[in-house]
Design a protein around this motif. Structure first.
Motif, PDB file in Angstrom:
ATOM      1  N   GLU A 126      37.514  32.924  36.702  1.00 35.72           N
ATOM      2  CA  GLU A 126      38.270  33.164  36.265  1.00 35.72           C
ATOM      3  C   GLU A 126      39.499  34.525  36.648  1.00 35.72           C
ATOM      4  OE1 GLU A 126      39.737  31.895  33.382  1.00 35.72           O
ATOM      5  OE2 GLU A 126      37.930  30.995  33.141  1.00 35.72           O
ATOM      6  N   PRO A 127      40.909  34.638  36.169  1.00 30.16           N
ATOM      7  CA  PRO A 127      41.838  35.438  36.960  1.00 30.16           C
ATOM      8  C   PRO A 127      40.846  36.941  36.932  1.00 30.16           C
ATOM      9  CG  PRO A 127      43.126  34.065  36.323  1.00 30.16           C
ATOM     10  CD  PRO A 127      41.069  33.684  35.646  1.00 30.16           C
ATOM     11  N   GLY A 128      41.250  37.529  37.477  1.00 34.39           N
ATOM     12  CA  GLY A 128      40.072  39.267  38.041  1.00 34.39           C
ATOM     13  C   GLY A 128      38.519  39.581  37.767  1.00 34.39           C
ATOM     14  N   GLU A 129      37.939  38.051  38.173  1.00 31.65           N
ATOM     15  CA  GLU A 129      37.086  38.438  37.773  1.00 31.65           C
ATOM     16  C   GLU A 129      36.098  37.784  39.259  1.00 31.65           C
ATOM     17  OE1 GLU A 129      33.805  36.143  34.577  1.00 31.65           O
ATOM     18  OE2 GLU A 129      35.305  34.402  35.584  1.00 31.65           O
ATOM     19  N   THR A 130      34.996  38.455  39.591  1.00 33.36           N
ATOM     20  CA  THR A 130      34.361  38.319  40.548  1.00 33.36           C
ATOM     21  C   THR A 130      33.764  37.322  40.774  1.00 33.36           C
ATOM     22  OG1 THR A 130      32.463  39.133  40.185  1.00 33.36           O
ATOM     23  CG2 THR A 130      34.542  40.662  41.129  1.00 33.36           C
ATOM     24  N   PRO A 131      33.215  36.455  41.991  1.00 33.50           N
ATOM     25  CA  PRO A 131      32.571  35.229  41.900  1.00 33.50           C
ATOM     26  C   PRO A 131      31.519  35.143  40.839  1.00 33.50           C
ATOM     27  CG  PRO A 131      33.985  35.106  44.270  1.00 33.50           C
ATOM     28  CD  PRO A 131      34.180  36.616  43.093  1.00 33.50           C
ATOM     29  N   GLU A 132      30.663  36.620  41.699  1.00 29.07           N
ATOM     30  CA  GLU A 132      29.046  36.718  41.433  1.00 29.07           C
ATOM     31  C   GLU A 132      29.086  36.895  39.587  1.00 29.07           C
ATOM     32  OE1 GLU A 132      25.182  39.767  40.854  1.00 29.07           O
ATOM     33  OE2 GLU A 132      27.193  39.829  42.896  1.00 29.07           O
TER      34      GLU A 132
END
Length: 144
Positions: free
Chosen positions: A43-49
């Motif tokens: 999601e926007p603003g979320e890190t892949p982890e």
């Protein structure tokens, strides 16, 4: 990748337990019946982890232990370009994955010699073939 293509960012996990890797079979959509490493959209603003942890919690009802970046897969589907950050991880103590209706219709713990017994999503296929080759390096106990 063509410049005009929509890019979809996802995170996936090579989730290990007792010398096996968790695979999930999609229950719906254009790729229903194909197998994937668990995960989902970033999601926007979320890190892949963080996306991986959230998606695994939402779709499998379990938590992950420590996760290490493993690879990035770039794959062109007909309608979009997929950019997939892949992490090597395990389950948090006491966590047990369960399939959720409408998301996955089957979960399997696959050993190295079983990895190619299922039909993987196109973006996951090459990664899984490499995983079979580098199994010991990726899944050694000191790594996870």
């Amino acid at each position: 990748m063509r410049e005009d293509r929509r890019v979809v960012r996802v995170a996936a996990g090579i989730i290990r337990r007792e010398g096996r890797v968790l695979a999930a079979r999609r229950a719906c959509g254009a790729q229903a019946g194909l197998w994937e490493l668990p995960g989902g959209k970033v999601e926007p603003g979320e890190t892949p982890e963080a996306a991986l942890r959230r998606e695994v919690e939402e779709e499998l009802g379990c938590a992950l232990a420590a996760a290490w970046p493993y690879d990035t897969v770039e794959y062109d589907y007909p309608d979009f370009h997929l950019s997939m950050e892949v992490f090597a991880t395990g389950l948090a103590a006491g966590s047990e994955p369960a399939r959720h209706e409408g998301v996955h219709d089957e979960l399997r713990w696959l050993a190295r010699d079983e990895l190619l017994d299922v039909e993987w999503l196109p973006a996951d296929d090459e990664l899984v073939r490499a995983l079979a080759f580098f199994w010991d390096e990726v899944l050694e106990d000191q790594q996870l």
